[in-house]
Design a protein around this motif. Structure first.
Motif, PDB file in Angstrom:
ATOM      1  N   GLN A   1      -6.752  -6.326  -6.275  1.00  0.00           N
ATOM      2  CA  GLN A   1      -5.550  -6.217  -7.198  1.00  0.00           C
ATOM      3  C   GLN A   1      -4.168  -6.399  -6.401  1.00  0.00           C
ATOM      4  O   GLN A   1      -2.316  -6.641  -6.366  1.00  0.00           O
ATOM      5  CB  GLN A   1      -5.856  -4.826  -7.914  1.00  0.00           C
ATOM      6  CG  GLN A   1      -6.521  -4.500  -9.386  1.00  0.00           C
ATOM      7  CD  GLN A   1      -6.695  -3.691  -9.961  1.00  0.00           C
ATOM      8  OE1 GLN A   1      -6.401  -2.803  -9.026  1.00  0.00           O
ATOM      9  NE2 GLN A   1      -6.656  -3.773 -11.280  1.00  0.00           N
ATOM     10  N   THR A   2      -4.722  -5.382  -5.294  1.00  0.00           N
ATOM     11  CA  THR A   2      -3.483  -5.482  -4.043  1.00  0.00           C
ATOM     12  C   THR A   2      -3.199  -7.275  -3.699  1.00  0.00           C
ATOM     13  O   THR A   2      -1.733  -7.380  -3.143  1.00  0.00           O
ATOM     14  CB  THR A   2      -4.047  -4.874  -2.849  1.00  0.00           C
ATOM     15  OG1 THR A   2      -4.057  -3.157  -3.240  1.00  0.00           O
ATOM     16  CG2 THR A   2      -3.219  -4.697  -2.377  1.00  0.00           C
TER      17      THR A   2
ATOM     18  N   LYS B   1       1.624   6.382  -6.575  1.00  0.00           N
ATOM     19  CA  LYS B   1      -0.070   7.253  -7.169  1.00  0.00           C
ATOM     20  C   LYS B   1      -0.669   6.170  -8.607  1.00  0.00           C
ATOM     21  O   LYS B   1      -1.460   5.790  -9.066  1.00  0.00           O
ATOM     22  CB  LYS B   1       0.365   8.279  -7.794  1.00  0.00           C
ATOM     23  CG  LYS B   1       1.260   9.046  -6.817  1.00  0.00           C
ATOM     24  CD  LYS B   1       1.319  10.480  -8.106  1.00  0.00           C
ATOM     25  CE  LYS B   1       1.521  12.033  -7.510  1.00  0.00           C
ATOM     26  NZ  LYS B   1       1.439  12.568  -5.490  1.00  0.00           N
ATOM     27  N   LEU B   2      -0.087   4.794  -7.946  1.00  0.00           N
ATOM     28  CA  LEU B   2      -1.471   3.696  -7.953  1.00  0.00           C
ATOM     29  C   LEU B   2      -2.236   3.336  -7.750  1.00  0.00           C
ATOM     30  O   LEU B   2      -2.695   3.111  -6.401  1.00  0.00           O
ATOM     31  CB  LEU B   2      -0.420   2.953  -8.692  1.00  0.00           C
ATOM     32  CG  LEU B   2       0.745   1.854  -9.754  1.00  0.00           C
ATOM     33  CD1 LEU B   2       1.392   0.930  -9.158  1.00  0.00           C
ATOM     34  CD2 LEU B   2       0.223   2.491 -10.705  1.00  0.00           C
ATOM     35  N   ASP B   3      -3.445   3.095  -8.014  1.00  0.00           N
ATOM     36  CA  ASP B   3      -5.052   3.061  -7.261  1.00  0.00           C
ATOM     37  C   ASP B   3      -5.466   1.428  -7.732  1.00  0.00           C
ATOM     38  O   ASP B   3      -6.042   0.870  -8.732  1.00  0.00           O
ATOM     39  CB  ASP B   3      -6.158   3.903  -7.736  1.00  0.00           C
ATOM     40  CG  ASP B   3      -6.873   4.250  -6.883  1.00  0.00           C
ATOM     41  OD1 ASP B   3      -6.587   3.190  -5.735  1.00  0.00           O
ATOM     42  OD2 ASP B   3      -8.249   3.808  -7.547  1.00  0.00           O
ATOM     43  N   LEU B   4      -4.567   0.741  -6.912  1.00  0.00           N
ATOM     44  CA  LEU B   4      -5.242  -0.692  -6.898  1.00  0.00           C
ATOM     45  C   LEU B   4      -6.375  -1.333  -5.653  1.00  0.00           C
ATOM     46  O   LEU B   4      -6.825  -0.864  -4.503  1.00  0.00           O
ATOM     47  CB  LEU B   4      -4.039  -1.880  -6.176  1.00  0.00           C
ATOM     48  CG  LEU B   4      -2.556  -1.462  -7.424  1.00  0.00           C
ATOM     49  CD1 LEU B   4      -1.704  -2.624  -6.384  1.00  0.00           C
ATOM     50  CD2 LEU B   4      -3.203  -1.551  -8.620  1.00  0.00           C
ATOM     51  N   ASN B   5      -7.556  -1.666  -6.368  1.00  0.00           N
ATOM     52  CA  ASN B   5      -8.863  -2.624  -5.068  1.00  0.00           C
ATOM     53  C   ASN B   5      -8.141  -3.667  -4.448  1.00  0.00           C
ATOM     54  O   ASN B   5      -6.563  -3.322  -4.571  1.00  0.00           O
ATOM     55  CB  ASN B   5      -9.820  -2.453  -5.685  1.00  0.00           C
ATOM     56  CG  ASN B   5      -9.364  -3.595  -7.284  1.00  0.00           C
ATOM     57  OD1 ASN B   5      -8.311  -4.644  -7.021  1.00  0.00           O
ATOM     58  ND2 ASN B   5     -10.601  -4.021  -8.576  1.00  0.00           N
ATOM     59  N   THR B   6      -9.199  -4.115  -3.697  1.00  0.00           N
ATOM     60  CA  THR B   6      -8.102  -5.129  -3.033  1.00  0.00           C
ATOM     61  C   THR B   6      -7.988  -6.499  -4.167  1.00  0.00           C
ATOM     62  O   THR B   6      -6.493  -6.665  -3.451  1.00  0.00           O
ATOM     63  CB  THR B   6      -9.477  -5.470  -2.037  1.00  0.00           C
ATOM     64  OG1 THR B   6     -10.234  -4.418  -1.225  1.00  0.00           O
ATOM     65  CG2 THR B   6      -9.770  -6.553  -0.461  1.00  0.00           C
TER      66      THR B   6
ATOM     67  N   THR C   1       0.724  -1.251  -0.304  1.00  0.00           N
ATOM     68  CA  THR C   1      -0.078   0.316  -0.223  1.00  0.00           C
ATOM     69  C   THR C   1       1.062   1.102   0.614  1.00  0.00           C
ATOM     70  O   THR C   1       0.833   2.306  -0.413  1.00  0.00           O
ATOM     71  CB  THR C   1      -0.882   0.290   1.387  1.00  0.00           C
ATOM     72  OG1 THR C   1      -1.890  -1.378   1.111  1.00  0.00           O
ATOM     73  CG2 THR C   1      -2.020   1.600   1.477  1.00  0.00           C
TER      74      THR C   1
ATOM     75  N   THR D   1       2.172   1.581  -3.649  1.00  0.00           N
ATOM     76  CA  THR D   1       1.425   2.259  -4.187  1.00  0.00           C
ATOM     77  C   THR D   1       0.912   3.508  -4.231  1.00  0.00           C
ATOM     78  O   THR D   1       0.626   4.043  -5.233  1.00  0.00           O
ATOM     79  CB  THR D   1       0.337   1.127  -4.143  1.00  0.00           C
ATOM     80  OG1 THR D   1      -0.314   1.269  -3.300  1.00  0.00           O
ATOM     81  CG2 THR D   1       0.041   0.252  -4.808  1.00  0.00           C
ATOM     82  N   ASN D   2       1.085   3.985  -2.911  1.00  0.00           N
ATOM     83  CA  ASN D   2       0.773   5.407  -2.257  1.00  0.00           C
ATOM     84  C   ASN D   2       1.672   6.053  -3.213  1.00  0.00           C
ATOM     85  O   ASN D   2       2.014   7.209  -3.785  1.00  0.00           O
ATOM     86  CB  ASN D   2       0.488   5.776  -1.208  1.00  0.00           C
ATOM     87  CG  ASN D   2      -0.678   5.233  -0.801  1.00  0.00           C
ATOM     88  OD1 ASN D   2      -1.633   4.648  -1.432  1.00  0.00           O
ATOM     89  ND2 ASN D   2      -0.827   5.031   0.575  1.00  0.00           N
TER      90      ASN D   2
END
Length: 95
Positions: free
Chosen positions: A23-24, A16-21, A9, A12-13
């Motif tokens: 994808q994470t 600047k990536l936005d992953l859903n649960t 997390t 990804t922050n």
């Protein structure tokens, strides 16, 4: 070394990536598989392996550095809409 969800997390922050649960979880599993493979490769005994200069063990024949084709510069410059000596002239597109 394994990567947990908290570290992923943070990464990804920063990226600047936005992953859903889902994808994470997938990325976390993939990264852990990669790090496990790297650790396994690190443990390989390479003491008896001689370093290679190329992965394919072959000899590349060399050729003489000589001109084998004629220059077509004059014919190609004659085809240009505008030329000045050895250069193509093009319209200015940026002010």
């Amino acid at each position: 070394m394994s990567i947990n969800r908290k570290e992923l997390t943070e990464i990804t922050n920063l990226a600047k990536l936005d992953l859903n649960t889902q994808q994470t979880e997938e990325v976390c599993q993939s990264l852990n598989q990669i790090t496990a493979l790297v650790e396994r490769i690190k443990k390989a005994d390479t003491a008896q392996v001689e370093p290679m200069f190329h992965p394919c063990d072959f000899w590349m024949p060399l050729r003489l550095d000589e001109v084998t084709e004629d220059s077509h510069k004059a014919q190609l410059l004659a085809l240009a809409a505008h030329a000045d000596g050895d250069f193509y002239l093009v319209p200015k597109v940026i002010e």
